[in-house]
Motif scaffolding. Structure first.
Motif, mmCIF file in Angstrom:
data_model
loop_
_atom_site.group_PDB
_atom_site.id
_atom_site.type_symbol
_atom_site.label_atom_id
_atom_site.label_comp_id
_atom_site.label_asym_id
_atom_site.label_seq_id
_atom_site.Cartn_x
_atom_site.Cartn_y
_atom_site.Cartn_z
ATOM 1 N N GLU A 227 0.825 -1.198 0.000
ATOM 2 C CA GLU A 227 0.000 0.000 0.000
ATOM 3 C C GLU A 227 0.865 1.256 0.000
ATOM 4 O OE1 GLU A 227 -2.552 -0.316 3.351
ATOM 5 O OE2 GLU A 227 -3.998 -1.602 2.319
ATOM 6 N N ARG A 230 2.165 1.770 -3.535
ATOM 7 C CA ARG A 230 1.116 2.317 -4.410
ATOM 8 C C ARG A 230 0.956 3.816 -4.206
ATOM 9 N NH1 ARG A 230 -2.910 -2.347 -2.886
ATOM 10 N NH2 ARG A 230 -2.333 -3.965 -4.390
ATOM 11 N N CYS A 231 0.956 4.243 -2.945
ATOM 12 C CA CYS A 231 0.829 5.671 -2.642
ATOM 13 C C CYS A 231 2.013 6.440 -3.202
ATOM 14 C CB CYS A 231 0.715 5.871 -1.131
ATOM 15 S SG CYS A 231 0.592 7.595 -0.605
ATOM 16 N N LEU A 233 3.963 5.710 -5.799
ATOM 17 C CA LEU A 233 3.989 5.788 -7.254
ATOM 18 C C LEU A 233 2.804 6.545 -7.837
ATOM 19 C CD1 LEU A 233 5.158 2.128 -8.080
ATOM 20 C CD2 LEU A 233 6.543 4.217 -7.973
ATOM 21 N N SER A 234 1.740 6.706 -7.073
ATOM 22 C CA SER A 234 0.540 7.344 -7.608
ATOM 23 C C SER A 234 0.539 8.865 -7.420
ATOM 24 C CB SER A 234 -0.712 6.758 -6.938
ATOM 25 O OG SER A 234 -0.712 7.043 -5.540
ATOM 26 N N ASP A 235 1.439 9.386 -6.638
ATOM 27 C CA ASP A 235 1.457 10.823 -6.356
ATOM 28 C C ASP A 235 2.857 11.358 -6.619
ATOM 29 O OD1 ASP A 235 1.370 13.420 -5.297
ATOM 30 O OD2 ASP A 235 -0.013 12.840 -3.699
ATOM 31 N N ARG A 236 2.986 12.222 -7.629
ATOM 32 C CA ARG A 236 4.309 12.750 -7.996
ATOM 33 C C ARG A 236 4.923 13.557 -6.870
ATOM 34 N NH1 ARG A 236 5.648 16.518 -13.309
ATOM 35 N NH2 ARG A 236 7.903 16.685 -12.939
ATOM 36 N N ARG A 362 -1.135 5.628 5.682
ATOM 37 C CA ARG A 362 -0.123 4.954 4.868
ATOM 38 C C ARG A 362 1.279 5.492 5.126
ATOM 39 N NH1 ARG A 362 -3.206 4.762 -1.034
ATOM 40 N NH2 ARG A 362 -5.041 3.607 -0.328
#
Length: 443
Positions: A227, A230-231, A233-236, A362
């Motif tokens: 998790e 994922r956080c 890689l999903s937020d630049r 997270r």
């Protein structure tokens, strides 16, 4: 250097006290007052702080004399570099497992495991056997990974899931940890110096002193890594902030290895020098609170840029003050103090930004992934230094140190580019601003 170290400590103590008093006087009223007024929250916070601060105290006690202990056991600098690399590599290997252990064993049990492994790590320092010391460094890497994840995961879980306190109160506790952390570090340097040098108990004494604190911490007594990835890689914004943290803090690991061999040949009291370094960091932290108060309203983003810039100038100075055959220890000490001042600005600034861009639930998992490149970069740096020292038979060790400081300066330039990219990308992002100044202009 002996007199210089004591004079620097006195001057920094006065500076820290002045900045602290000014920052408290200008501190803006926030949700802190509401949290402090809640007796149940205060009781819970007190329990956590007593446990966590004891663990941090034990960790800081081991800072000033680790390198000197290995030198006391007559190991070569190249052998000491391998010991440091083993500790950092252990951090890399165990960091992903730290969050999983919190779930598999339970958060409280993981904190107990930290106390046990760190106590064994301290006991290994009694041995002169190289492989026992390597085992100690491996256990130290595991313990460091647990320290930076287990206690925070335990607190966040109890705060939100057990006591159902508002999540806005979580930063109140960690702000107190940050405030106490610097004071503990300064005090640890003084206590370590007192037992190792004033009482002439040797460099192993601070490690043995850490064990009772760990036992006391144990007596007072997250989300998984996928998790967190994922956080990340999903937020630049999170990715750029992680890049800044990996570069800046990996360079600090290299500094931790190098400051003792740079200064020790000139005879300073290492415990006092360590306290000076921590006092400079405390001054930077107080300066951050002063600069972000309602009176000045500087943005944490500006102060993060300033911290990285100061660190760059520090390493740039060190490339000249550590020239082989022409060492300038006073200039090196000043550069080290400047670097610690930058650290005092850096940590609260990056902590503020992490609190804004990383979801609280997270946070532990994301920070675990931040530490992977951090420790890998530090390992590569120390291995490069070891290669230079071994390749020249130790005759040009000073040249390797100078080259390493030059590499650190280049890495800080890369960190500065990452900071600029972060705030260029989030130019109009209200999450990257202090609440008091939202809507009043761009960063």
């Amino acid at each position: 250097m002996f007199v210089t170290a004591y004079l620097a400590f006195v001057a920094l103590a006065v500076l820290c006290a002045s900045l602290e008093l000014t920052a408290r006087r200008l501190k803006s009223p926030q949700a802190t007052q509401v949290a402090v007024a809640n007796p149940a929250f205060r009781r819970f916070q007190k329990i956590f702080l007593k446990t966590y601060l004891l663990a941090l105290w034990a960790d800081w006690l081991q800072g000033p004399y680790l390198y000197k202990l290995y030198r006391h056991y007559s190991f070569l600098e190249s052998q000491i570099a391998i010991l440091y690399v083993c500790g950092l590599a252990s951090c890399v290997l165990f960091a992903p497992a730290a969050g999983w252990l919190s779930q598999a064993l339970g958060r409280r049990q993981t904190c107990v495991l930290f106390c046990f492994t760190y106590s064994v790590c301290c006991l290994t320092k009694l041995s002169r056997n190289y492989f026992v010391l390597i085992l100690g460094r491996v256990l130290g890497g595991l313990s460091t990974s647990l320290l930076t994840t287990a206690f925070e995961a335990w607190y966040v879980h109890c705060h939100m899931d057990v006591h159902d306190f508002p999540k806005e109160w979580i930063p109140v506790t960690f702000s107190k940890v940050a405030d106490w952390n610097h004071a503990l570090a300064v005090g640890a340097g003084l206590v370590a110096n007192m037992f190792a040098e004033w009482f002439e108990l040797g460099p192993v004494a601070p490690f043995l002193l850490a064990i009772p604190s760990l036992v006391a911490s144990q007596a007072r007594f997250c989300r998984n890594c996928l998790e967190g990835l994922r956080c990340l890689l999903s937020d630049r914004r999170v990715l750029l902030l992680g890049g800044v943290q990996a570069i800046f803090e990996s360079v600090l690991y290299i500094f931790v290895f190098l400051w003792t061999p740079v200064l020790e040949p000139h005879g300073p009291p290492l415990g006092i020098v360590f306290s000076c370094l921590m006092a400079a960091s405390m001054a930077g932290s107080a300066l951050f609170r002063l600069a972000t108060s309602a009176h000045y309203r500087l943005q944490p983003g500006h102060l993060l840029c300033l911290a990285v810039l100061l660190a760059f100038f520090s390493f740039f100075m060190l490339t000249f003050s550590t020239a082989p055959g022409q060492p300038r220890p006073k200039e090196s000490l000043f550069a080290f103090l400047l670097l610690e001042l930058a650290c005092g600005l850096y940590f609260p600034a990056v902590s503020f930004l992490q609190g804004r861009v990383i979801p609280m639930e997270r946070r532990a998992g994301v920070l675990t992934w931040f530490r992977l490149p951090l420790n890998l970069l530090a390992c590569l740096g120390l291995l490069a230094l070891h290669g230079e020292v071994s390749g020249t038979g130790g005759g040009e060790a000073g040249s390797g140190t100078r080259h390493m400081f030059g590499g650190c300066a280049a890495m800080m330039l890369a960190a500065l580019l990452a900071v600029v990219s972060l705030f260029t990308f989030g130019r109009n992002d209200a999450d990257l601003r202090l609440e008091e100044t939202k809507g009043e202009g761009e960063i």
